[in-house]
Design a protein around this motif. Structure first.
Motif, PDB file in Angstrom:
ATOM      1  N   ARG A   3       3.981  -6.220  -9.793  1.00  0.00           N
ATOM      2  CA  ARG A   3       5.291  -6.445  -9.232  1.00  0.00           C
ATOM      3  C   ARG A   3       6.357  -6.305 -10.317  1.00  0.00           C
ATOM      4  O   ARG A   3       6.193  -6.781 -11.435  1.00  0.00           O
ATOM      5  CB  ARG A   3       5.345  -7.841  -8.610  1.00  0.00           C
ATOM      6  CG  ARG A   3       6.729  -8.270  -8.153  1.00  0.00           C
ATOM      7  CD  ARG A   3       6.637  -9.564  -7.389  1.00  0.00           C
ATOM      8  NE  ARG A   3       7.941 -10.162  -7.191  1.00  0.00           N
ATOM      9  CZ  ARG A   3       8.177 -11.166  -6.352  1.00  0.00           C
ATOM     10  NH1 ARG A   3       7.181 -11.676  -5.664  1.00  0.00           N
ATOM     11  NH2 ARG A   3       9.374 -11.655  -6.213  1.00  0.00           N
ATOM     12  N   ALA A  42      10.799  -0.315   4.526  1.00  0.00           N
ATOM     13  CA  ALA A  42      11.635  -0.439   3.332  1.00  0.00           C
ATOM     14  C   ALA A  42      13.058  -0.872   3.681  1.00  0.00           C
ATOM     15  O   ALA A  42      13.541  -0.671   4.805  1.00  0.00           O
ATOM     16  CB  ALA A  42      11.656   0.888   2.581  1.00  0.00           C
ATOM     17  N   LEU A  54      10.622  -2.502  -1.242  1.00  0.00           N
ATOM     18  CA  LEU A  54       9.494  -2.710  -0.337  1.00  0.00           C
ATOM     19  C   LEU A  54       9.237  -4.212  -0.258  1.00  0.00           C
ATOM     20  O   LEU A  54       8.823  -4.823  -1.246  1.00  0.00           O
ATOM     21  CB  LEU A  54       8.264  -1.970  -0.850  1.00  0.00           C
ATOM     22  CG  LEU A  54       8.445  -0.450  -1.014  1.00  0.00           C
ATOM     23  CD1 LEU A  54       7.196   0.177  -1.619  1.00  0.00           C
ATOM     24  CD2 LEU A  54       8.796   0.212   0.311  1.00  0.00           C
ATOM     25  N   THR A  57       5.563  -6.013  -1.330  1.00  0.00           N
ATOM     26  CA  THR A  57       5.166  -6.021  -2.739  1.00  0.00           C
ATOM     27  C   THR A  57       6.339  -6.232  -3.680  1.00  0.00           C
ATOM     28  O   THR A  57       6.125  -6.410  -4.890  1.00  0.00           O
ATOM     29  CB  THR A  57       4.493  -4.684  -3.100  1.00  0.00           C
ATOM     30  OG1 THR A  57       5.419  -3.615  -2.808  1.00  0.00           O
ATOM     31  CG2 THR A  57       3.217  -4.479  -2.303  1.00  0.00           C
ATOM     32  N   ARG A  59       8.238  -4.019  -4.648  1.00  0.00           N
ATOM     33  CA  ARG A  59       8.372  -2.829  -5.481  1.00  0.00           C
ATOM     34  C   ARG A  59       9.671  -2.115  -5.138  1.00  0.00           C
ATOM     35  O   ARG A  59      10.206  -2.244  -4.035  1.00  0.00           O
ATOM     36  CB  ARG A  59       7.206  -1.875  -5.235  1.00  0.00           C
ATOM     37  CG  ARG A  59       5.843  -2.472  -5.448  1.00  0.00           C
ATOM     38  CD  ARG A  59       5.521  -2.714  -6.883  1.00  0.00           C
ATOM     39  NE  ARG A  59       5.607  -1.492  -7.672  1.00  0.00           N
ATOM     40  CZ  ARG A  59       5.043  -1.349  -8.874  1.00  0.00           C
ATOM     41  NH1 ARG A  59       4.347  -2.343  -9.390  1.00  0.00           N
ATOM     42  NH2 ARG A  59       5.154  -0.229  -9.544  1.00  0.00           N
ATOM     43  N   GLU A  94      -0.990  -0.813  -0.019  1.00  0.00           N
ATOM     44  CA  GLU A  94      -0.768  -2.160  -0.547  1.00  0.00           C
ATOM     45  C   GLU A  94       0.433  -2.817   0.114  1.00  0.00           C
ATOM     46  O   GLU A  94       0.407  -3.988   0.477  1.00  0.00           O
ATOM     47  CB  GLU A  94      -0.561  -2.107  -2.051  1.00  0.00           C
ATOM     48  CG  GLU A  94      -0.391  -3.489  -2.683  1.00  0.00           C
ATOM     49  CD  GLU A  94      -0.222  -3.435  -4.182  1.00  0.00           C
ATOM     50  OE1 GLU A  94       0.094  -4.489  -4.774  1.00  0.00           O
ATOM     51  OE2 GLU A  94      -0.386  -2.343  -4.769  1.00  0.00           O
ATOM     52  N   GLU A  95       1.494  -2.039   0.340  1.00  0.00           N
ATOM     53  CA  GLU A  95       2.695  -2.600   0.971  1.00  0.00           C
ATOM     54  C   GLU A  95       2.404  -3.056   2.397  1.00  0.00           C
ATOM     55  O   GLU A  95       2.805  -4.147   2.807  1.00  0.00           O
ATOM     56  CB  GLU A  95       3.808  -1.551   0.972  1.00  0.00           C
ATOM     57  CG  GLU A  95       5.063  -1.951   1.751  1.00  0.00           C
ATOM     58  CD  GLU A  95       5.747  -3.185   1.190  1.00  0.00           C
ATOM     59  OE1 GLU A  95       6.433  -3.871   1.970  1.00  0.00           O
ATOM     60  OE2 GLU A  95       5.596  -3.463  -0.014  1.00  0.00           O
ATOM     61  N   ARG A  98       0.342  -6.280   2.502  1.00  0.00           N
ATOM     62  CA  ARG A  98       1.163  -7.455   2.223  1.00  0.00           C
ATOM     63  C   ARG A  98       2.155  -7.708   3.352  1.00  0.00           C
ATOM     64  O   ARG A  98       2.400  -8.855   3.738  1.00  0.00           O
ATOM     65  CB  ARG A  98       1.938  -7.240   0.916  1.00  0.00           C
ATOM     66  CG  ARG A  98       1.071  -7.039  -0.306  1.00  0.00           C
ATOM     67  CD  ARG A  98       0.657  -8.351  -0.958  1.00  0.00           C
ATOM     68  NE  ARG A  98       0.032  -8.102  -2.258  1.00  0.00           N
ATOM     69  CZ  ARG A  98       0.698  -8.065  -3.402  1.00  0.00           C
ATOM     70  NH1 ARG A  98       2.010  -8.255  -3.418  1.00  0.00           N
ATOM     71  NH2 ARG A  98       0.051  -7.839  -4.541  1.00  0.00           N
ATOM     72  N   HIS A  99       2.740  -6.651   3.872  1.00  0.00           N
ATOM     73  CA  HIS A  99       3.806  -6.765   4.870  1.00  0.00           C
ATOM     74  C   HIS A  99       3.286  -7.297   6.202  1.00  0.00           C
ATOM     75  O   HIS A  99       3.964  -8.077   6.879  1.00  0.00           O
ATOM     76  CB  HIS A  99       4.459  -5.391   5.076  1.00  0.00           C
ATOM     77  CG  HIS A  99       5.618  -5.385   6.025  1.00  0.00           C
ATOM     78  ND1 HIS A  99       6.841  -5.946   5.728  1.00  0.00           N
ATOM     79  CD2 HIS A  99       5.737  -4.879   7.285  1.00  0.00           C
ATOM     80  CE1 HIS A  99       7.665  -5.788   6.753  1.00  0.00           C
ATOM     81  NE2 HIS A  99       7.021  -5.142   7.711  1.00  0.00           N
TER      82      HIS A  99
END
Length: 504
Positions: A3, A42, A54, A57, A59, A94-95, A98-99
């Motif tokens: 992160r 996003a 994002l 994450t 990011r 990954e996003e 997590r999302h």
């Protein structure tokens, strides 16, 4: 990926050099995936053009370009890092994990499959000759495909040799396999007489054309029927057919005939079978749509009927659709609307000396029949880019709209009016007019396409129009989240999208 919370400086030495060009397959495959990520997940960073956060994450993602985002980069402690397609898939995976709090092992593989399919198509196109017919060129132009789907070119993960001979994007043309189906097992409805002209079966059998890719996919399931004589092989058609943008729908120019088949492959959101429940509704839906488009220059390519075998109802179903010539105005040339957005040699979108007048003519022919079908007949056309054709005169000016695919049509009151209107707005405005307006404006800088759309819509006396012209948002289908969460492809979910029709 670690992160990174800091906000990077604008520009600077870490910006990508103009000559840093990504692999063409990566570029084509990344654009629709990025479109999905930016639309559905996003959040734009205020004051930083092209930079998004994002939320899952935390990011930071930076992209370039407009309707087809390019050059994705993620911010790291060492500055902006360019992402190839494989790295982009990892970032998105990954996003979304997590999302949403959910895992999905299928979609990342489909994203990679889609990129690999693009690479195979690009290699095949480099050594192939495009069709002379501009209509077929428009149907076979979709290298990017659906501009807001994470894996629009995925082909089920199968080997390239299994699907490339039948890929429209590779300018494919091929004969159909002719089968004989024992008469006592045939199931059909509507007008299927065009199938009987394709060959001569022996006594006791009826003719059934088959897509060779589907026969390969279902070989094991159909083996008993070939063994006991319920199915026999009768060779192939004398003339080749051309796959259209829909892949499983082919066009036979010599016969001016479209045929739609089942394909046991997931393409975009669904496994592309001709499902029993849709076939059983076909005649009712097609008849209602034919009535709705009976008046005026717009045309409906009727799904006349289907034929199949009772023991393989969905696997071997073939749907017979009207050809073009009986519907086209004299001396008019048809083009697939999705092809205009993608671009191809000879596209009328590249030629108008007065793009504003061209756009007004396009809207004048494309919009009224869709709204009239809804208002006067309760028919919700699936008027998205791949189901809509525009016919142009010798000067390239639109003179007629044509629509197809009864499978996607909804009827009121089978669906509530509000749900039908939302679907109409998504298909016609978000999926179709927004994409074409942006493509036209990209080719003709300075053109504002939206006043003409507002004027065309305002001419129609529907109670929903006033709300459409003033609403701050439009419904945008969430294909990325739909696929990630495993929702059924027909279970459309929408996210608010800024409405370009709303002035001020």
């Amino acid at each position: 990926m670690e992160r990174v919370d800091l906000i990077p400086p604008a520009g600077g030495a870490d910006a990508v050099a103009p000559g840093d060009v990504a692999d063409p397959a990566d570029t084509y495959a990344a654009a629709p995936l990025l479109n999905c990520l930016l639309r559905e997940v996003a959040r734009p960073l205020p004051g930083r053009d092209g930079v998004h956060r994002l939320p899952g994450t935390e990011r930071l993602l930076r992209v370039r370009g407009g309707r087809r985002p390019t050059a994705p980069e993620v911010y790291t402690p060492h500055g902006w890092q360019r992402l190839g397609h494989a790295e982009l898939v990892k970032l998105v995976t990954e996003e979304l994990r997590r999302h949403t709090g959910l895992s999905n092992h299928e979609l990342p593989a489909e994203m990679s499959d889609s990129r690999d399919a693009v690479a195979a198509v690009l290699a095949a196109r480099a050594r192939a000759t495009p069709p002379d017919d501009p209509y077929l060129r428009s149907e076979q132009s979709l290298i990017t495909g659906h501009p807001h789907h994470p894996a629009p070119k995925a082909r089920g993960g199968g080997p390239v040799a299994g699907w490339l001979p039948y890929a429209p994007e590779a300018y494919a043309r091929f004969p159909l396999v002719l089968l004989g189906v024992r008469e006592d097992t045939v199931v059909e409805e509507g007008d299927t007489s065009a199938l009987d002209a394709l060959g001569e079966p022996p006594p006791g059998y009826r003719l059934l054309p088959a897509h060779p890719w589907q026969l390969d996919l279902t070989a094991r399931a159909l083996a008993p029927a070939f063994a006991d004589g319920r199915l026999i092989r009768l060779g192939t058609t004398t003339d080749p057919v051309h796959p259209t943008a829909a892949i499983r729908t082919v066009y036979a120019p010599e016969r001016d005939l479209f045929l739609k088949f089942s394909l046991d492959v997931r393409i975009t959101n669904d496994v592309r079978r001709l499902w029993r429940h849709d076939l059983l509704e076909l005649r009712r839906t097609d008849a209602a749509t034919s009535r709705a488009l009976a008046d005026g220059p717009a045309a409906w390519l009727s799904d006349r009927g289907y034929r199949t075998a009772g023991f393989a109802f969905e696997e071997l179903a073939v749907l017979v659709r009207d050809g073009l010539r009986g519907h086209l105005l004299p001396d008019a040339t048809p083009y697939l609307a999705a092809g205009l957005v993608e671009g191809f040699t000879g596209s009328p979108l590249d030629g108008p000396t007065d793009p504003a007048r061209w756009w007004e003519a396009y809207l004048r022919h494309m919009v009224p029949p869709v709204l009239a079908a809804f208002a006067d007949h309760g028919v919700v056309l699936e008027a998205h880019l791949q189901n809509s054709l525009v016919a142009c005169d010798a000067a390239g000016t639109p003179v007629q709209a044509l629509f197809r695919d009864a499978e996607g049509v909804k009827l009121l009151p089978d669906v509530e009016r509000a749900a039908g209107w939302e679907r109409l707005v998504y298909c016609l405005v978000v999926n179709h007019l927004v994409e074409l307006a942006e493509a036209l404006a990209e080719r003709h800088p300075g053109l504002d396409p939206w006043p003409a759309v507002r004027r065309e819509l305002a001419r129609h006396d529907l109670p929903e129009i006033a709300g459409l012209l003033t609403a701050p948002t439009l419904p945008a289908k969430t294909n990325l989240l739909l696929r990630w969460t495993g929702a059924d492809g027909a279970d459309a979910r929408y996210r608010p999208l800024p409405n370009p029709l709303a002035e001020g």
